[in-house]
Design a protein around this motif. Structure first.
Motif, PDB file in Angstrom:
ATOM      1  N   SER A  88      55.879  39.235  16.030  1.00 62.14           N
ATOM      2  CA  SER A  88      54.449  39.389  16.295  1.00 62.14           C
ATOM      3  C   SER A  88      54.112  38.773  17.651  1.00 62.14           C
ATOM      4  O   SER A  88      54.153  37.552  17.822  1.00 62.14           O
ATOM      5  CB  SER A  88      53.620  38.705  15.205  1.00 62.14           C
ATOM      6  OG  SER A  88      52.264  38.625  15.592  1.00 62.14           O
TER       7      SER A  88
ATOM      8  N   GLU B 258      50.471  44.973  21.950  1.00 69.57           N
ATOM      9  CA  GLU B 258      50.430  45.031  20.483  1.00 69.57           C
ATOM     10  C   GLU B 258      48.977  44.969  20.021  1.00 69.57           C
ATOM     11  O   GLU B 258      48.241  44.052  20.388  1.00 69.57           O
ATOM     12  CB  GLU B 258      51.220  43.848  19.928  1.00 69.57           C
ATOM     13  CG  GLU B 258      51.196  43.707  18.427  1.00 69.57           C
ATOM     14  CD  GLU B 258      51.830  42.407  17.978  1.00 69.57           C
ATOM     15  OE1 GLU B 258      53.064  42.363  17.871  1.00 69.57           O
ATOM     16  OE2 GLU B 258      51.079  41.421  17.779  1.00 69.57           O
TER      17      GLU B 258
ATOM     18  N   ASN C 120      55.216  50.451  13.307  1.00 72.41           N
ATOM     19  CA  ASN C 120      55.318  48.993  13.294  1.00 72.41           C
ATOM     20  C   ASN C 120      54.413  48.474  12.187  1.00 72.41           C
ATOM     21  O   ASN C 120      53.213  48.299  12.387  1.00 72.41           O
ATOM     22  CB  ASN C 120      54.925  48.410  14.649  1.00 72.41           C
ATOM     23  CG  ASN C 120      55.222  46.921  14.758  1.00 72.41           C
ATOM     24  OD1 ASN C 120      55.666  46.292  13.796  1.00 72.41           O
ATOM     25  ND2 ASN C 120      54.979  46.358  15.934  1.00 72.41           N
TER      26      ASN C 120
ATOM     27  N   THR D 264      46.986  45.045  16.466  1.00 71.76           N
ATOM     28  CA  THR D 264      47.201  44.943  15.023  1.00 71.76           C
ATOM     29  C   THR D 264      45.889  45.025  14.261  1.00 71.76           C
ATOM     30  O   THR D 264      44.866  44.480  14.700  1.00 71.76           O
ATOM     31  CB  THR D 264      47.892  43.605  14.682  1.00 71.76           C
ATOM     32  OG1 THR D 264      49.130  43.503  15.393  1.00 71.76           O
ATOM     33  CG2 THR D 264      48.162  43.487  13.185  1.00 71.76           C
TER      34      THR D 264
ATOM     35  N   ARG E 172      49.927  48.676  15.200  1.00 70.60           N
ATOM     36  CA  ARG E 172      50.631  47.812  14.247  1.00 70.60           C
ATOM     37  C   ARG E 172      49.674  47.529  13.088  1.00 70.60           C
ATOM     38  O   ARG E 172      48.503  47.201  13.308  1.00 70.60           O
ATOM     39  CB  ARG E 172      51.054  46.511  14.914  1.00 70.60           C
ATOM     40  CG  ARG E 172      51.818  45.530  14.022  1.00 70.60           C
ATOM     41  CD  ARG E 172      52.257  44.317  14.849  1.00 70.60           C
ATOM     42  NE  ARG E 172      53.048  43.381  14.079  1.00 70.60           N
ATOM     43  CZ  ARG E 172      52.556  42.361  13.386  1.00 70.60           C
ATOM     44  NH1 ARG E 172      51.245  42.134  13.360  1.00 70.60           N
ATOM     45  NH2 ARG E 172      53.355  41.546  12.717  1.00 70.60           N
TER      46      ARG E 172
ATOM     47  N   SER F 138      47.833  41.146  23.595  1.00 66.18           N
ATOM     48  CA  SER F 138      47.735  41.554  22.190  1.00 66.18           C
ATOM     49  C   SER F 138      46.287  41.492  21.737  1.00 66.18           C
ATOM     50  O   SER F 138      45.477  40.737  22.279  1.00 66.18           O
ATOM     51  CB  SER F 138      48.596  40.659  21.285  1.00 66.18           C
ATOM     52  OG  SER F 138      48.074  39.340  21.231  1.00 66.18           O
TER      53      SER F 138
END
Length: 378
Positions: free
Chosen positions: A253, A91, A155, A93, A116, A57
């Motif tokens: 998350s 992921e 997302n 973000t 995201r 991530s």
């Protein structure tokens, strides 16, 4: 070994009255210089590692990463990708305020690889937003969420806050219900983080609304707000997986789960923290000093086994699944039921914790007073 990576973007259009983060307003003229220095830090730190780290991530936090030029996010992201192995489907973000969102930016974020968004709404009541010094309103919050979903984000996480000055149970219910109405229309709102206000010692909010102020909810209403949050979000299809976090199935998350599971993480940018090889270090919190000495450490701490153990218990109990006692014993060499037997029996008798099928977790009665319960173990 797998890592998560955090990149700190400190720029804000306005510093909120409750904020104690490393964030700066009125210095966006330093944006280009700062982002170049972050790229240099990424290169220098990662070149020193024995192998390319594998990332599960990436999180661009702040500050307001959504405020700066997407071209600078692109530059930083490329520097990171050149020196790491980002797993397929990782992921990625980016945090933003609602009023920083535009159609053009949202499209560019997607093109960069951001998949995201975490949108800092905090409240859908304008008087509460004014009270805590936010510089957006309800209409802008709704517009921002609609824009990112229309742009193609699948997302989206929404940040809320409760126990705010001027907030009452009825207004908190209005915020939650507004969120649920939006989530029904905008099906790609997949996650909600909801945190109680934590008054920083030197925050302007504390000067305007001291802790003793009658503007804050009573302890009874504080608990009622939390219970309303859990019940309402569950009704809306968001299940609780951590004390302050809720998601639709499959949308927890990944980045934060790594923190709560006591995993290792990289950190870049002013004030950023990292946890690598048993050491937790942090960069300078001063923007000027960071720009001059981006490899300098404001703090450095060797995490002793006893500290790692206590932190693993604290973080594990924050998750609704709790602690897998067998896995914990294998990883840390400690039988929690034996080492903390008296405390566990007392908390079980008070119905604050549960031990079932080799899992130790907080009960529904224990969650609202989690800090006091966790203190028994650390």
């Amino acid at each position: 070994m797998d890592f998560s990576a955090y990149i700190h973007i400190p720029f804000c259009s306005h510093k909120c009255d409750f904020c104690d983060f490393v964030a700066f307003a009125g210095v966006t003229n330093q944006e280009d210089t700062y982002c170049q220095v972050v790229c240099e830090e990424i290169s220098t730190r990662l070149e020193a590692l024995d192998a390319k780290p594998r990332l599960t991530s990436v999180f661009y936090g702040g500050g307001t990463p959504g405020l700066i030029k997407p071209s600078n996010i692109f530059k930083i992201h490329n520097a990171l990708l050149e020196r790491t192995n980002l797993v397929s489907g990782a992921e990625v973000t980016l945090e933003t305020t609602p009023q920083s969102i535009t159609n053009a930016k949202a499209s560019e974020w997607l093109a960069i690889g951001i998949n995201r968004l975490s949108v800092g709404v905090q409240s859908f009541c304008d008087d509460e937003l004014i009270a805590i010094g936010r510089d957006h309103n309800r209409a802008q919050a709704v517009e921002g969420l609609v824009t990112v979903v229309d742009a193609g984000f699948r997302n989206v996480s929404v940040d809320l806050m409760y126990a705010l000055p001027t907030q009452v149970l009825a207004s908190w219910k209005e915020t939650i219900e507004e969120l649920l109405r939006l989530a029904e229309c905008l099906e790609y709102i997949q996650h909600v983080s909801a945190y109680a206000l934590d008054l920083a010692a030197n925050s302007p909010l504390k000067m305007r609304f001291p802790e003793s102020s009658a503007s804050y909810p009573s302890e009874e209403n504080f608990i009622a707000m939390y219970e309303l949050l859990i019940k309402s979000l569950s009704r809306g299809g968001f299940f609780q997986y951590e004390i302050s976090n809720f998601s639709k199935p499959g949308f927890q998350s990944v980045h934060n789960l790594n923190y709560w599971r006591n995993g290792e993480y990289l950190g870049f940018g002013v004030g950023a923290h990292r946890y690598v090889g048993g050491y937790r270090t942090s960069n300078w919190r001063s923007l000027g000093r960071y720009l001059r000495d981006y490899m300098g450490n404001q703090t450095i701490e060797l995490i002793e086994p006893s500290t790692r153990l206590r932190e693993a218990i604290m973080l594990g109990l924050r998750m609704t699944d709790g602690i897998d006692l067998r896995r914990f014993s294998q990883e840390y060499g400690v039988n929690i039921l034996e080492q903390f037997g008296q405390s566990i029996e007392r908390l079980k008798a008070g119905d604050f914790i549960e031990v079932n099928n080799h899992q130790l977790k907080l009960s529904s009665k224990g969650v609202p007073v989690s800090n006091s319960i966790i203190a028994e173990f650390i």
